[in-house]
Write a protein that holds these residues in place. Structure first.
Motif, PDB file in Angstrom:
ATOM      1  N   VAL A 189      39.814  45.145  33.856  1.00  0.00           N
ATOM      2  CA  VAL A 189      38.368  45.256  33.621  1.00  0.00           C
ATOM      3  C   VAL A 189      38.137  45.855  32.233  1.00  0.00           C
ATOM      4  CG1 VAL A 189      36.200  46.200  34.484  1.00  0.00           C
ATOM      5  CG2 VAL A 189      38.045  45.628  36.090  1.00  0.00           C
ATOM      6  N   THR A 190      37.256  45.233  31.469  1.00  0.00           N
ATOM      7  CA  THR A 190      36.964  45.684  30.110  1.00  0.00           C
ATOM      8  C   THR A 190      35.598  46.357  30.064  1.00  0.00           C
ATOM      9  OG1 THR A 190      38.233  43.834  29.214  1.00  0.00           O
ATOM     10  CG2 THR A 190      36.763  44.980  27.698  1.00  0.00           C
ATOM     11  N   ALA A 191      35.515  47.490  29.381  1.00  0.00           N
ATOM     12  CA  ALA A 191      34.239  48.192  29.242  1.00  0.00           C
ATOM     13  C   ALA A 191      33.210  47.268  28.603  1.00  0.00           C
ATOM     14  CB  ALA A 191      34.420  49.444  28.395  1.00  0.00           C
ATOM     15  N   GLY A 192      31.987  47.283  29.161  1.00  0.00           N
ATOM     16  CA  GLY A 192      30.914  46.466  28.613  1.00  0.00           C
ATOM     17  C   GLY A 192      30.821  45.075  29.199  1.00  0.00           C
ATOM     18  N   THR A 193      31.746  44.707  30.078  1.00  0.00           N
ATOM     19  CA  THR A 193      31.704  43.379  30.714  1.00  0.00           C
ATOM     20  C   THR A 193      31.682  43.548  32.234  1.00  0.00           C
ATOM     21  OG1 THR A 193      34.125  43.198  30.750  1.00  0.00           O
ATOM     22  CG2 THR A 193      32.975  42.344  28.808  1.00  0.00           C
ATOM     23  N   PRO A 194      31.061  42.593  32.962  1.00  0.00           N
ATOM     24  CA  PRO A 194      30.986  42.699  34.426  1.00  0.00           C
ATOM     25  C   PRO A 194      32.368  42.678  35.072  1.00  0.00           C
ATOM     26  CG  PRO A 194      29.427  41.067  33.599  1.00  0.00           C
ATOM     27  CD  PRO A 194      30.335  41.419  32.449  1.00  0.00           C
ATOM     28  N   PHE A 195      32.463  43.260  36.248  1.00  0.00           N
ATOM     29  CA  PHE A 195      33.718  43.210  37.001  1.00  0.00           C
ATOM     30  C   PHE A 195      34.035  41.757  37.344  1.00  0.00           C
ATOM     31  CE2 PHE A 195      33.157  47.664  37.266  1.00  0.00           C
ATOM     32  CZ  PHE A 195      34.374  48.219  37.651  1.00  0.00           C
ATOM     33  N   PRO A 196      35.260  41.315  37.103  1.00  0.00           N
ATOM     34  CA  PRO A 196      35.624  39.912  37.336  1.00  0.00           C
ATOM     35  C   PRO A 196      35.712  39.541  38.809  1.00  0.00           C
ATOM     36  CG  PRO A 196      37.560  41.172  36.705  1.00  0.00           C
ATOM     37  CD  PRO A 196      36.392  42.094  36.547  1.00  0.00           C
ATOM     38  N   ALA A 197      35.819  40.530  39.676  1.00  0.00           N
ATOM     39  CA  ALA A 197      35.938  40.269  41.119  1.00  0.00           C
ATOM     40  C   ALA A 197      35.457  41.518  41.869  1.00  0.00           C
ATOM     41  CB  ALA A 197      37.380  39.947  41.486  1.00  0.00           C
ATOM     42  N   PRO A 198      35.065  41.352  43.129  1.00  0.00           N
ATOM     43  CA  PRO A 198      34.611  42.512  43.905  1.00  0.00           C
ATOM     44  C   PRO A 198      35.778  43.251  44.571  1.00  0.00           C
ATOM     45  CG  PRO A 198      34.359  40.551  45.223  1.00  0.00           C
ATOM     46  CD  PRO A 198      34.888  40.087  43.888  1.00  0.00           C
ATOM     47  N   TYR A 199      35.504  44.441  45.051  1.00  0.00           N
ATOM     48  CA  TYR A 199      36.413  45.144  45.949  1.00  0.00           C
ATOM     49  C   TYR A 199      36.182  44.550  47.348  1.00  0.00           C
ATOM     50  CZ  TYR A 199      37.120  48.755  42.368  1.00  0.00           C
ATOM     51  OH  TYR A 199      37.439  49.431  41.213  1.00  0.00           O
ATOM     52  N   VAL A 200      37.260  44.233  48.052  1.00  0.00           N
ATOM     53  CA  VAL A 200      37.135  43.688  49.403  1.00  0.00           C
ATOM     54  C   VAL A 200      37.736  44.687  50.383  1.00  0.00           C
ATOM     55  CG1 VAL A 200      37.700  41.799  50.967  1.00  0.00           C
ATOM     56  CG2 VAL A 200      37.266  41.330  48.541  1.00  0.00           C
ATOM     57  N   ILE A 201      36.911  45.150  51.341  1.00  0.00           N
ATOM     58  CA  ILE A 201      37.342  46.156  52.314  1.00  0.00           C
ATOM     59  C   ILE A 201      37.322  45.535  53.706  1.00  0.00           C
ATOM     60  CG2 ILE A 201      36.936  48.467  53.223  1.00  0.00           C
ATOM     61  CD1 ILE A 201      35.209  47.391  50.041  1.00  0.00           C
ATOM     62  N   HIS A 202      38.393  45.709  54.446  1.00  0.00           N
ATOM     63  CA  HIS A 202      38.508  45.130  55.796  1.00  0.00           C
ATOM     64  C   HIS A 202      38.438  46.248  56.831  1.00  0.00           C
ATOM     65  CE1 HIS A 202      39.675  42.298  58.910  1.00  0.00           C
ATOM     66  NE2 HIS A 202      40.582  43.166  59.326  1.00  0.00           N
ATOM     67  N   ALA A 203      37.653  45.993  57.898  1.00  0.00           N
ATOM     68  CA  ALA A 203      37.504  46.976  58.984  1.00  0.00           C
ATOM     69  C   ALA A 203      37.977  46.364  60.294  1.00  0.00           C
ATOM     70  CB  ALA A 203      36.046  47.404  59.104  1.00  0.00           C
ATOM     71  N   GLU A 204      38.770  47.133  61.040  1.00  0.00           N
ATOM     72  CA  GLU A 204      39.206  46.666  62.359  1.00  0.00           C
ATOM     73  C   GLU A 204      39.378  47.845  63.304  1.00  0.00           C
ATOM     74  OE1 GLU A 204      44.020  46.367  62.153  1.00  0.00           O
ATOM     75  OE2 GLU A 204      42.914  44.676  61.262  1.00  0.00           O
ATOM     76  N   LYS A 205      39.370  47.522  64.577  1.00  0.00           N
ATOM     77  CA  LYS A 205      39.574  48.543  65.610  1.00  0.00           C
ATOM     78  C   LYS A 205      40.505  47.962  66.660  1.00  0.00           C
ATOM     79  CE  LYS A 205      37.117  51.727  68.675  1.00  0.00           C
ATOM     80  NZ  LYS A 205      35.781  52.238  69.099  1.00  0.00           N
ATOM     81  N   ASN A 206      41.594  48.677  66.892  1.00  0.00           N
ATOM     82  CA  ASN A 206      42.621  48.226  67.837  1.00  0.00           C
ATOM     83  C   ASN A 206      43.094  46.807  67.520  1.00  0.00           C
ATOM     84  OD1 ASN A 206      42.434  50.667  69.323  1.00  0.00           O
ATOM     85  ND2 ASN A 206      40.684  49.866  70.472  1.00  0.00           N
ATOM     86  N   GLY A 207      43.205  46.532  66.223  1.00  0.00           N
ATOM     87  CA  GLY A 207      43.729  45.246  65.797  1.00  0.00           C
ATOM     88  C   GLY A 207      42.712  44.133  65.709  1.00  0.00           C
ATOM     89  N   GLU A 208      41.461  44.381  66.075  1.00  0.00           N
ATOM     90  CA  GLU A 208      40.439  43.339  66.041  1.00  0.00           C
ATOM     91  C   GLU A 208      39.427  43.632  64.940  1.00  0.00           C
ATOM     92  OE1 GLU A 208      38.621  42.721  69.794  1.00  0.00           O
ATOM     93  OE2 GLU A 208      40.489  42.259  70.843  1.00  0.00           O
TER      94      GLU A 208
END
Length: 326
Positions: free
Chosen positions: A82-101
């Motif tokens: 990521v370069t200062a002054g330019t938009p992020f090229p991709a988002p952060y992706v967060i995964h949520a699960e409970k008991n494997g689901e």
């Protein structure tokens, strides 16, 4: 005489009435006292019950712990380069699960630099977060945690600690866009006695190599103001560098010392430990860009080889500190 007799009669009648009414007054007084005692006891029972209810009532942090039990968050991917002054090229992706689901419609909080952003997972249990366009280079991290029932986690200290204890962190790394700013490198290599090597600019060359690989241009050794560096006065270094480079120079200046503090002979060769004290400043603003203070060791069949290995580690540290802080 009649007047006197009447007065005596009235007095007698009053006495009889007073004596007759006295038991009734005592009875009323007793009833009032009994009612007052009953009221006091009722109030005490109510107060005790309220205290017990408060004692048994769970805190926000305790309710949070129960609600997110067995919930697991993971960062599936995050933006890089990521370069200062330019938009992020991709988002952060967060995964949520409970008991494997996977958990759908599950709320997640992104916490960065004291600001909360609220996310929600899709049918696959994934949520995306894209920070605002970065204004400057920085090395930091973003925290992600299950959102509290109350929404904001920062209003309750214990709740905030509970949220952070269940958070996952992901790097927030933004490098400078000022690759053409130009820079002067003057780092002195010293032996265990504090004397500079004959070829005392070995680290300078190593740092320049790292910076050029990162994309920097107009990097060089520049004039010699080593005496000011050896005196240890940052103000004198700046003044001397400005005198030699000219007040119009707007690049960055990186200077300091690399000292050998220990050398150990081993069965396979040598292990040498170096101590680095490096400062990088913007000559235009006089602002400190980065400071590098640390020990590192290198190994090799010869002492020179062990020093070279440690020197390369230091050079990468210096180059990275400039790349992510300029």
């Amino acid at each position: 005489m009649r007047f006197t007799t009447t007065s005596i009669a009235l007095s007698a009648a009053f006495l009889v009435f007073s004596c007759a009414s006295s038991p009734h007054s005592v009875e009323i007084s007793s009833q009032i006292s009994s009612q007052s005692e009953q009221t006091t006891q009722a109030e005490q029972v109510q107060e005790l019950e309220e205290k017990q209810e408060k004692k048994s009532e769970k805190t926000s942090a305790e309710r949070y712990e129960e609600r997110i039990k067995d919930v697991v968050l993971t960062v599936s991917s995050y933006p890089k380069n990521v370069t200062a002054g330019t938009p992020f090229p991709a988002p952060y992706v967060i995964h949520a699960e409970k008991n494997g689901e996977a958990l759908s419609d599950f709320k997640i909080t992104a916490y960065f630099l004291g600001i909360e952003s609220f996310l929600e997972t899709d049918a696959n249990g994934n949520a995306e977060y894209t920070p605002e366009t970065p204004k400057k280079s920085m090395v930091n991290s973003i925290s992600f945690f299950p959102t509290a029932i109350e929404g904001s986690a920062t209003k309750d200290f214990d709740l905030f600690i509970a949220c952070m204890n269940h958070s996952v962190r992901s790097p927030y790394v933004v490098h400078t866009a000022n690759l053409t700013k130009g820079g002067i490198i003057l780092i002195l290599d010293m032996n265990e006695d504090g004397k500079t090597f004959d070829d005392r600019l070995l680290t300078c060359s190593a740092v320049q190599g790292v910076l050029r690989k990162l994309g920097f241009t107009a990097i060089g050794n520049g004039p010699d103001f080593s005496e000011a560096i050896l005196e240890g006065s940052d103000e004198k270094v700046y003044t001397e560098a400005q005198r030699l480079l000219g007040k119009s120079y707007t690049g960055f200046l990186t200077y300091g010392t690399i000292k050998t503090i220990a050398t150990e002979k081993t069965a396979d060769g040598y292990i040498t430990t170096l101590m680095a004290h490096i400062i990088s400043i913007d000559m235009q603003t006089k602002q400190v860009i980065a400071t590098v203070d640390f020990f590192t060791s290198g190994s090799g069949k010869t002492q020179e080889a062990s020093i070279a290995e440690a020197r390369n580690v230091i050079a990468k540290e210096i180059g990275g500190s400039i790349y992510y802080n300029l």
